[in-house]
Design an enzyme around this catalytic site. Sequence first.
Site, PDB file in Angstrom:
ATOM      1  N   ILE A  20      40.022   0.822  -4.601  1.00 32.49           N
ATOM      2  CA  ILE A  20      39.294  -0.377  -4.171  1.00 32.49           C
ATOM      3  C   ILE A  20      39.909  -1.646  -4.758  1.00 32.49           C
ATOM      4  CG2 ILE A  20      37.054   0.697  -3.684  1.00 32.49           C
ATOM      5  CD1 ILE A  20      36.209  -0.403  -6.540  1.00 32.49           C
TER       6      ILE A  20
ATOM      7  N   GLU B 258      33.652   4.336 -11.792  1.00 28.37           N
ATOM      8  CA  GLU B 258      33.672   5.271 -12.917  1.00 28.37           C
ATOM      9  C   GLU B 258      32.215   5.396 -13.332  1.00 28.37           C
ATOM     10  OE1 GLU B 258      36.020   7.054 -14.241  1.00 28.37           O
ATOM     11  OE2 GLU B 258      37.677   6.271 -13.055  1.00 28.37           O
TER      12      GLU B 258
ATOM     13  N   THR C 125      22.816   1.260 -10.547  1.00 24.15           N
ATOM     14  CA  THR C 125      22.076   2.213 -11.382  1.00 24.15           C
ATOM     15  C   THR C 125      20.943   1.539 -12.167  1.00 24.15           C
ATOM     16  OG1 THR C 125      22.334   3.525 -13.401  1.00 24.15           O
ATOM     17  CG2 THR C 125      23.959   1.825 -13.053  1.00 24.15           C
ATOM     18  N   ASP C 126      19.952   2.337 -12.544  1.00 29.22           N
ATOM     19  CA  ASP C 126      18.870   1.805 -13.388  1.00 29.22           C
ATOM     20  C   ASP C 126      19.358   1.495 -14.799  1.00 29.22           C
ATOM     21  OD1 ASP C 126      19.198   4.410 -14.360  1.00 29.22           O
ATOM     22  OD2 ASP C 126      17.088   4.989 -14.160  1.00 29.22           O
ATOM     23  N   GLU C 127      20.555   2.016 -15.150  1.00 23.14           N
ATOM     24  CA  GLU C 127      21.029   1.842 -16.533  1.00 23.14           C
ATOM     25  C   GLU C 127      21.330   0.382 -16.863  1.00 23.14           C
ATOM     26  OE1 GLU C 127      23.629   4.935 -17.976  1.00 23.14           O
ATOM     27  OE2 GLU C 127      22.939   6.305 -16.420  1.00 23.14           O
TER      28      GLU C 127
ATOM     29  N   TYR D 252      29.670   1.736 -19.634  1.00 25.51           N
ATOM     30  CA  TYR D 252      29.403   2.039 -18.217  1.00 25.51           C
ATOM     31  C   TYR D 252      28.360   1.085 -17.640  1.00 25.51           C
ATOM     32  CZ  TYR D 252      26.997   4.242 -14.274  1.00 25.51           C
ATOM     33  OH  TYR D 252      26.381   4.465 -13.061  1.00 25.51           O
TER      34      TYR D 252
ATOM     35  N   ALA E 266      27.253  -1.721 -18.743  1.00 27.96           N
ATOM     36  CA  ALA E 266      27.683  -3.132 -18.777  1.00 27.96           C
ATOM     37  C   ALA E 266      28.615  -3.430 -17.596  1.00 27.96           C
ATOM     38  CB  ALA E 266      28.382  -3.435 -20.097  1.00 27.96           C
TER      39      ALA E 266
ATOM     40  N   LYS F 172      28.642  -1.850 -14.723  1.00 27.28           N
ATOM     41  CA  LYS F 172      27.845  -1.845 -13.485  1.00 27.28           C
ATOM     42  C   LYS F 172      27.018  -3.135 -13.383  1.00 27.28           C
ATOM     43  CE  LYS F 172      27.389   0.868 -10.680  1.00 27.28           C
ATOM     44  NZ  LYS F 172      28.130   1.146  -9.416  1.00 27.28           N
TER      45      LYS F 172
ATOM     46  N   ASP G 196      24.384  13.196 -31.524  1.00 24.09           N
ATOM     47  CA  ASP G 196      23.882  12.312 -30.472  1.00 24.09           C
ATOM     48  C   ASP G 196      24.990  11.407 -29.925  1.00 24.09           C
ATOM     49  OD1 ASP G 196      22.045  11.267 -28.737  1.00 24.09           O
ATOM     50  OD2 ASP G 196      20.737  10.406 -30.276  1.00 24.09           O
TER      51      ASP G 196
HETATM   52  P1  NAD Z   1      31.202  10.059  -9.186  1.00 20.79           P
HETATM   53  O1  NAD Z   1      31.895   9.768 -10.470  1.00 20.79           O
HETATM   54  O2  NAD Z   1      30.776  11.456  -8.874  1.00 20.79           O
HETATM   55  O3  NAD Z   1      32.120   9.585  -7.961  1.00 20.79           O
HETATM   56  C1  NAD Z   1      32.806   8.365  -7.957  1.00 20.79           C
HETATM   57  C2  NAD Z   1      33.819   8.394  -6.813  1.00 20.79           C
HETATM   58  O4  NAD Z   1      34.494   7.138  -6.804  1.00 20.79           O
HETATM   59  C3  NAD Z   1      34.882   9.477  -6.974  1.00 20.79           C
HETATM   60  O5  NAD Z   1      35.071  10.143  -5.744  1.00 20.79           O
HETATM   61  C4  NAD Z   1      36.123   8.702  -7.369  1.00 20.79           C
HETATM   62  O6  NAD Z   1      37.339   9.313  -6.936  1.00 20.79           O
HETATM   63  C5  NAD Z   1      35.887   7.368  -6.679  1.00 20.79           C
HETATM   64  N1  NAD Z   1      36.609   6.272  -7.337  1.00 20.79           N
HETATM   65  C6  NAD Z   1      36.652   5.989  -8.665  1.00 20.79           C
HETATM   66  N2  NAD Z   1      37.423   4.905  -8.895  1.00 20.79           N
HETATM   67  C7  NAD Z   1      37.865   4.483  -7.668  1.00 20.79           C
HETATM   68  C8  NAD Z   1      38.681   3.412  -7.240  1.00 20.79           C
HETATM   69  N3  NAD Z   1      39.215   2.562  -8.123  1.00 20.79           N
HETATM   70  N4  NAD Z   1      38.912   3.266  -5.922  1.00 20.79           N
HETATM   71  C9  NAD Z   1      38.385   4.141  -5.023  1.00 20.79           C
HETATM   72  N5  NAD Z   1      37.619   5.171  -5.368  1.00 20.79           N
HETATM   73  C10 NAD Z   1      37.356   5.353  -6.683  1.00 20.79           C
HETATM   74  O7  NAD Z   1      29.963   9.060  -9.161  1.00 20.79           O
HETATM   75  P2  NAD Z   1      28.534   9.247  -8.469  1.00 20.79           P
HETATM   76  O8  NAD Z   1      27.626   9.897  -9.431  1.00 20.79           O
HETATM   77  O9  NAD Z   1      28.715   9.800  -7.117  1.00 20.79           O
HETATM   78  O10 NAD Z   1      28.088   7.714  -8.370  1.00 20.79           O
HETATM   79  C11 NAD Z   1      28.360   6.935  -7.210  1.00 20.79           C
HETATM   80  C12 NAD Z   1      27.780   5.549  -7.394  1.00 20.79           C
HETATM   81  O11 NAD Z   1      26.372   5.640  -7.613  1.00 20.79           O
HETATM   82  C13 NAD Z   1      28.342   4.807  -8.607  1.00 20.79           C
HETATM   83  O12 NAD Z   1      28.522   3.459  -8.256  1.00 20.79           O
HETATM   84  C14 NAD Z   1      27.263   4.970  -9.674  1.00 20.79           C
HETATM   85  O13 NAD Z   1      27.274   3.886 -10.570  1.00 20.79           O
HETATM   86  C15 NAD Z   1      26.021   4.962  -8.806  1.00 20.79           C
HETATM   87  N6  NAD Z   1      24.862   5.682  -9.361  1.00 20.79           N
HETATM   88  C16 NAD Z   1      24.992   6.980  -9.827  1.00 20.79           C
HETATM   89  C17 NAD Z   1      23.873   7.664 -10.298  1.00 20.79           C
HETATM   90  C18 NAD Z   1      23.982   9.094 -10.768  1.00 20.79           C
HETATM   91  O14 NAD Z   1      23.000   9.642 -11.271  1.00 20.79           O
HETATM   92  N7  NAD Z   1      25.105   9.777 -10.589  1.00 20.79           N
HETATM   93  C19 NAD Z   1      22.624   7.037 -10.305  1.00 20.79           C
HETATM   94  C20 NAD Z   1      22.525   5.707  -9.825  1.00 20.79           C
HETATM   95  C21 NAD Z   1      23.647   5.070  -9.352  1.00 20.79           C
HETATM   96  P1  TYD Z   2      24.072  12.251 -18.028  1.00 22.49           P
HETATM   97  O1  TYD Z   2      23.926  13.339 -17.028  1.00 22.49           O
HETATM   98  O2  TYD Z   2      25.410  12.013 -18.658  1.00 22.49           O
HETATM   99  O3  TYD Z   2      23.493  10.927 -17.369  1.00 22.49           O
HETATM  100  P2  TYD Z   2      23.171   9.462 -18.039  1.00 22.49           P
HETATM  101  O4  TYD Z   2      23.763   9.390 -19.392  1.00 22.49           O
HETATM  102  O5  TYD Z   2      23.850   8.538 -17.076  1.00 22.49           O
HETATM  103  O6  TYD Z   2      21.690   9.356 -18.040  1.00 22.49           O
HETATM  104  O7  TYD Z   2      23.057  12.538 -19.217  1.00 22.49           O
HETATM  105  C1  TYD Z   2      21.655  12.679 -18.951  1.00 22.49           C
HETATM  106  C2  TYD Z   2      20.952  12.802 -20.301  1.00 22.49           C
HETATM  107  O8  TYD Z   2      21.359  14.042 -20.893  1.00 22.49           O
HETATM  108  C3  TYD Z   2      21.370  11.718 -21.277  1.00 22.49           C
HETATM  109  O9  TYD Z   2      20.225  11.359 -22.062  1.00 22.49           O
HETATM  110  C4  TYD Z   2      22.421  12.388 -22.154  1.00 22.49           C
HETATM  111  C5  TYD Z   2      21.981  13.836 -22.171  1.00 22.49           C
HETATM  112  N1  TYD Z   2      23.064  14.837 -22.281  1.00 22.49           N
HETATM  113  C6  TYD Z   2      22.977  15.866 -23.226  1.00 22.49           C
HETATM  114  O10 TYD Z   2      21.983  15.956 -23.999  1.00 22.49           O
HETATM  115  N2  TYD Z   2      23.986  16.772 -23.297  1.00 22.49           N
HETATM  116  C7  TYD Z   2      25.095  16.714 -22.494  1.00 22.49           C
HETATM  117  O11 TYD Z   2      26.019  17.556 -22.637  1.00 22.49           O
HETATM  118  C8  TYD Z   2      25.168  15.661 -21.508  1.00 22.49           C
HETATM  119  C9  TYD Z   2      26.356  15.544 -20.589  1.00 22.49           C
HETATM  120  C10 TYD Z   2      24.121  14.744 -21.442  1.00 22.49           C
END
Ligand code: NAD
Ligand code: TYD
Length: 354
Positions: A58, A82, A132-134, A158, A160, A162, A289
Amino acid sequence: MILVTGGAGFIGANFVLDWLAHSDEPVLNLDKLTYAGNLHNLDSLQGDARHLFVQGDIGDRALLDRLLAQHQPRAVLHFAAESHVDRSIHGPEDFIQTNVVGTFRLLEAVRQYWSALPATQKEAFRFLHVSTDEVYGTLSPDEPAFAETHQIEPNSPYSASKAASDHLVRAWHHTYGLPVVTTNCSNNYGPLHFPEKLIPLVIVNALAGKPLPIYGDGQQVRDWLYVRDHCSAIRRVLQAGRLGEVYNVGGWNEQANIDIVHTVCALLDELRPRADGQPYAAQITYVQDRPGHDRRYAIDARKLERELGWKPAETFATGIRKTVQWYLDHPEWVANVQSGAYRAWVAKQYEAVQ
Ligand code: NAD
Ligand code: TYD
């Protein structure tokens, strides 16, 4: 057609599959295929002319300009990022490059493309930013859930990065009039989830007879939503979200990490009991932790429910059962994503407990 960024990742791939299950409108899928991107997620679309995959970054402005001019999307849905907090702690640089600089480049390319569209197409165009909610930071046990009006207080590299991308998207709307909507969703779980995140890591490690690592006291709270419910929310916001608005997405399902891990273990005990008859919970191991670990996330999704009538279809009980079953049914997917690069990460992150 629509342009999806990051459509080979966990949520992006689920979204592409969900979109094409509901519509024949083609998807142009731009993904860099980092360690988290996996084209096998989209195997079921092989030979399907509605899905066009392009491997690219991107941050590559020339590529973006070419793709936008050639395919003339009516909307851009921006998932690429990421996404793993622990990786952002070990190496924040990629997070700044993709989440901040990449989003900036994408916004600029889209702005140039959108500015030159004929009036009706210009008006109908949408840029949907998936966040994200983060970005809201952390809650104490008795604080109300995050509403869209909550202060932005990110605590990890992460979150920050987002939050920075959310601010850019907001500014491109206010300054240039770009027709944007932003969604801030709680933790997702479901099929195709890369096994570095808590739920898939626990399933995969449990089946492999490995420790189930719990950070700190395991009492951190996350608000879990089934990934296909996140996808339906995004479709709804794309269709009817008000321009420049932020919509929180969540399913009112707060749970402590240790309870999530016990639920997954109990499902595995039922669906694939250990050969020695012992419960999978015996593999739980408390580890150091995460630095700066956010204590609690909780999403107030009432705006999305009230304005757009969205509601999740799954309860946690139904969603987590489907998820565990999906991992049991797809051992080849798990083996495939556990590449050399993934093994190196696990060795580094969980050195003491392997
Ligand atoms: P993921 O890490 O599984 O997938 C990210 C994808 O983006 C990958 O396919 C990767 O190859 C691609 N990518 C990374 N850098 C790129 C670049 N520079 N150019 C093009 N493609 C690139 O992430 P996810 O969990 O599917 O999250 C997707 C989106 O949703 C993110 O923006 C994340 O912040 C947001 N989000 C995730 C969660 C969650 O629980 N996973 C919750 C809320 C929001
Ligand atoms: P994660 O799935 O990494 O999502 P996020 O940090 O974005 O919420 O982690 C979910 C919760 O689980 C988080 O509080 C960190 C915790 N966690 C563990 O306790 N052990 C693990 O090995 C991982 C990956 C996460």
